[in-house]
Scaffold this motif. Structure first.
Motif, mmCIF file in Angstrom:
data_model
loop_
_atom_site.group_PDB
_atom_site.id
_atom_site.type_symbol
_atom_site.label_atom_id
_atom_site.label_comp_id
_atom_site.label_asym_id
_atom_site.label_seq_id
_atom_site.Cartn_x
_atom_site.Cartn_y
_atom_site.Cartn_z
ATOM 1 N N UNK A 1 1.307 -1.680 0.371
ATOM 2 C CA UNK A 1 -0.212 0.067 0.274
ATOM 3 C C UNK A 1 0.844 1.133 -0.078
ATOM 4 N N UNK A 2 1.463 1.330 1.018
ATOM 5 C CA UNK A 2 2.518 2.716 1.014
ATOM 6 C C UNK A 2 3.378 2.914 -0.515
ATOM 7 N N UNK A 3 3.717 1.937 -0.577
ATOM 8 C CA UNK A 3 5.010 1.722 -1.656
ATOM 9 C C UNK A 3 4.651 2.788 -2.780
ATOM 10 N N UNK A 4 2.955 2.184 -3.314
ATOM 11 C CA UNK A 4 1.965 2.232 -4.752
ATOM 12 C C UNK A 4 2.126 3.783 -4.288
ATOM 13 N N UNK A 5 1.630 3.982 -2.785
ATOM 14 C CA UNK A 5 0.943 5.703 -2.660
ATOM 15 C C UNK A 5 2.490 6.936 -3.267
ATOM 16 N N UNK A 6 3.711 6.581 -2.067
ATOM 17 C CA UNK A 6 4.600 6.765 -2.538
ATOM 18 C C UNK A 6 5.076 6.865 -4.131
ATOM 19 N N UNK A 7 4.840 6.125 -4.876
ATOM 20 C CA UNK A 7 5.665 5.598 -6.443
ATOM 21 C C UNK A 7 4.252 6.633 -7.247
ATOM 22 N N UNK A 8 2.790 6.494 -7.046
ATOM 23 C CA UNK A 8 2.408 7.598 -7.862
ATOM 24 C C UNK A 8 2.811 8.659 -7.446
ATOM 25 N N UNK A 9 2.782 9.276 -6.356
ATOM 26 C CA UNK A 9 3.742 10.781 -5.703
ATOM 27 C C UNK A 9 4.598 11.103 -6.692
ATOM 28 N N UNK A 10 5.576 10.115 -6.960
ATOM 29 C CA UNK A 10 6.989 10.824 -7.285
ATOM 30 C C UNK A 10 6.420 10.389 -8.718
ATOM 31 N N UNK A 11 5.756 10.138 -9.629
ATOM 32 C CA UNK A 11 5.617 9.635 -11.205
ATOM 33 C C UNK A 11 4.942 11.543 -11.216
ATOM 34 N N UNK A 12 4.128 11.377 -10.355
ATOM 35 C CA UNK A 12 2.594 12.795 -10.853
ATOM 36 C C UNK A 12 3.482 14.409 -10.427
ATOM 37 N N UNK A 13 4.761 13.854 -9.811
ATOM 38 C CA UNK A 13 5.118 15.039 -9.839
ATOM 39 C C UNK A 13 6.760 15.262 -10.725
ATOM 40 N N UNK A 14 6.990 13.790 -10.966
ATOM 41 C CA UNK A 14 7.918 14.701 -11.878
ATOM 42 C C UNK A 14 8.475 13.728 -13.652
ATOM 43 N N UNK A 15 6.785 13.353 -13.461
ATOM 44 C CA UNK A 15 6.775 13.103 -15.094
ATOM 45 C C UNK A 15 5.118 13.123 -15.337
ATOM 46 N N UNK A 16 5.052 14.653 -15.320
ATOM 47 C CA UNK A 16 2.746 14.968 -15.070
ATOM 48 C C UNK A 16 2.109 14.062 -16.487
ATOM 49 N N UNK A 17 2.879 14.284 -17.243
ATOM 50 C CA UNK A 17 2.424 13.723 -18.621
ATOM 51 C C UNK A 17 2.164 11.754 -18.659
#
Length: 627
Positions: A491-507
């Protein structure tokens, strides 16, 4: 009778209060029972001399536990994990028992007592470790799987330990026991028999358990099932376990040994699941009662007098076991954070240590005064187990999950694709198969070697590595990717992963698998473009079938499921905003509870709208396909 009712109420009240609190704070149910016993015994003095009598009765919970463990034994599964089970488990028990025996012998104990002490401290806490691994999502890691294998071997090893301990009896302790041992002897079929006759009786008793389990249990249970009375089946299950325990007792064998053998024999019976369901509640209650009596029986006067010895021995037990486990982890290539999880997770003593201590005192192997100190040492090591997992979480993991680090060396990723799938468990595999069937190029990442190997067998190229690592995502082509599917089993790693990707690769469009409603909200908050609960559609489909099964017209059932989805979607944003106001927690606060009840009312209203019965010609009729 009044005193019995009051004592029973005290024991049950203590369990009801302490165990849920212990589980809530991550301490485990066993520690909750122990604390409950300490509070009602030494602290408040609500229970007294009856504790020892109740403990003898509650020990039957251990017999039931081993019966259930026996029924879980699958020879094929055991063979598949034979290296970890026999190699790691056997080596751990032998080395730890030898180390414990050596320390006890140096401290001046006789070799029989020293050996027994070594066996006691060779065991770890199955209840605490498995529950903690499951709660932290570590059960499927290499360290978690290896820890489970060792725990399983330890549970099985309890059987020969129980059989060995009576053979280590010290004549001096027998003499000092005097008349009490005579009073406890009771019916004994082997007393006074020569050695060869004793052996024949023992072999005959074990053969009776095995043969009876194979040939007599099934006709008996079929006869009972025909009565249609569930309570009679429950009575039969209890009769079976009690009868086997009694048979083993009268031939001077451990009742737990007989129960384990019976469980193995019945493992493939068609009545196995019903037996488990009927015995499990009694096992859980009696085991809980046993641990309460252990806590109530702790002698705080001994702790006050010998606190230095108890603390020193408790720390020594954890240190020696950790050293042995660390060596075994290196020998079997369980490295880095997995090796530390394996080491710290199993470094404590276990609940079976109390069982073996009590059994050793009863069989005149360990003196009572020494057993009181050892009982405190076992309890202390178990109380420290949550601290060991905190060390793993806050010291070990940050070291191995820092930038550029991974628990095992990741594969070299030599492909990039417009779609990256993170996690190929039961959920991610279906996504991958659907994409591949439509010739969509994908790159697959997973942190579980077994999952990677499974996917490679169906010719989907995949790479081993932690998909939440930024450097691996970049090698997989996240900069140019159109879509990221997040289906990792954390659960936690999934949330952190989504947050990282949308921050650095929003497209990059992010599709994420959610475990439940609360996790879905966390993923949306992190920026996921589309979130799907892993059980939502399957539960919806089954609910439609359930409506049809109770008489709702199939078209009406389909209409109701559509209405359910529309109603959920109509209120989704409102509930999400309410969730954010209560600090990201699914709790029925006044606002969230009010909104949820409005959703239920709207759903009920939608379900009861009038509708026209379809004409027969509008109802599709199934016809067999043409050959």
């Amino acid at each position: 009778m009044t005193s019995y009712f009051i004592q029973a109420f005290i024991y049950l009240l203590a369990a009801v209060i302490a165990v849920p609190l212990a589980k809530r704070y991550g301490l485990g149910s066993v520690l909750g029972y122990l604390v409950a016993g300490v509070v009602i015994g030494p602290v408040l003095g609500l229970v007294g001399q009856e504790t020892n009598t109740i403990q003898h009765f509650a020990e039957f919970g251990v017999v039931m536990m081993l019966f259930l463990i026996g029924m879980e034994i699958d020879p094929k599964a055991l063979w598949a994990m034979k290296v970890r089970l026999l190699g790691m488990g056997g080596l751990q028990v032998i080395l730890t028992a030898a180390a414990g025996m050596g320390v006890a012998w140096v401290l001046g104990l006789q070799w029989q007592t020293a050996l027994t002490v070594g066996l006691i401290f060779a065991l770890s806490s199955t209840a605490i470790v498995l529950q903690t691994l499951d709660e932290k999502g570590l059960s499927k890691t290499a360290g978690g799987r290896n820890a489970f294998s060792v725990l399983l071997f330890q549970d099985i090893a309890v059987i020969p330990m129980l059989a060995l301990i009576p053979l280590l009896a010290l004549p001096g302790l027998k003499d000092s026991a005097g008349s009490s041992s005579d009073l406890e002897s009771g019916l004994n079929l082997v007393s006074g028999l020569p050695g060869w006759a004793h052996a024949l009786v023992v072999v005959g008793a074990m053969a009776a358990v095995i043969v009876g389990g194979f040939y007599l249990s099934r006709p008996l249970f079929r006869y009972v099932v025909k009565s249609g009375l569930r309570e009679v089946f429950t009575a039969t299950a209890l009769m079976l376990v009690i009868g086997i325990a009694a048979l083993m007792s009268v031939v001077n064998l451990s009742p737990a040994l007989g129960a384990f053998l019976a469980g193995v024999v019945l493992a493939n019976s068609e009545f196995r699941h019903e037996l488990e369901a009927n015995i499990e509640p009694f096992k859980g209650l009696l085991l809980g009662l046993f641990f309460i009596t252990v806590g109530a029986g702790i002698n705080f006067q001994v702790l006050a007098d010998e606190w230095g010895t108890v603390v020193s021995l408790g720390v020594a037990v954890i240190a020696v076991k950790a050293l042995v486990l660390l060596v075994i982890a290196q020998v079997f290539s369980v490295r880095r954070s997995d090796g530390w999880l394996f080491t710290l997770g199993l470094a404590q003593a276990g609940e079976f240590g109390f069982v073996l201590l009590t059994y050793s005192v009863q069989n005149h192997v360990i003196p009572v005064e020494i057993s009181q100190i050892l009982s405190l040492v076992v309890a202390l090591s178990m109380f420290l187990t949550p601290v060991l997992f905190i060390v793993y979480d806050r010291v070990v993991l940050p070291r191995y999950r820092g930038p550029g680090n991974d628990e095992q060396e990741a594969d070299a990723i030599d492909e990039q694709a417009p779609v990256i799938v993170a996690g190929v468990g039961r959920f991610g595999q279906i996504v991958c198969r659907l994409l591949r069937a439509n010739n969509v190029p994908i790159v697959v990442l997973d942190h579980e070697l077994e999952q990677i190997e499974n996917v490679r067998q169906i010719h989907i190229k995949s790479f081993f590595g932690d998909a939440s690592r930024p450097d691996l995502l970049e090698k997989a082509g996240i900069k140019q990717a159109r879509l990221l599917v997040v289906a990792i089993d954390d659960r936690d790693r999934a949330v952190k992963m989504v947050k990282h990707v949308k921050h650095f690769f929003p497209n990059v469009w992010v599709l994420a698998r959610a475990f439940d409603r609360g996790h879905g909200y966390q993923l949306r908050e992190a920026g996921a473009d589309d979130v799907m609960s892993e059980t939502y559609h399957s539960a919806l489909e089954l609910g439609g079938h359930a409506l049809t099964a109770v008489g709702v017209h199939p078209m009406r059932a389909k209409q109701m499921t559509w209405a359910f989805v529309e109603n959920e979607q109509a209120h989704e944003e409102e509930l999400f905003e309410a969730w954010k106001e209560i600090e990201q927690g699914i709790t029925f606060s006044p606002r969230y509870g009010e909104l949820f009840m409005k959703l239920e009312e709207a759903l009920s209203s939608t379900m009861h709208r009038n509708w026209e019965e379809p004409r027969p010609e509008d109802v599709p009729v199934w016809t067999p396909p043409a050959r």
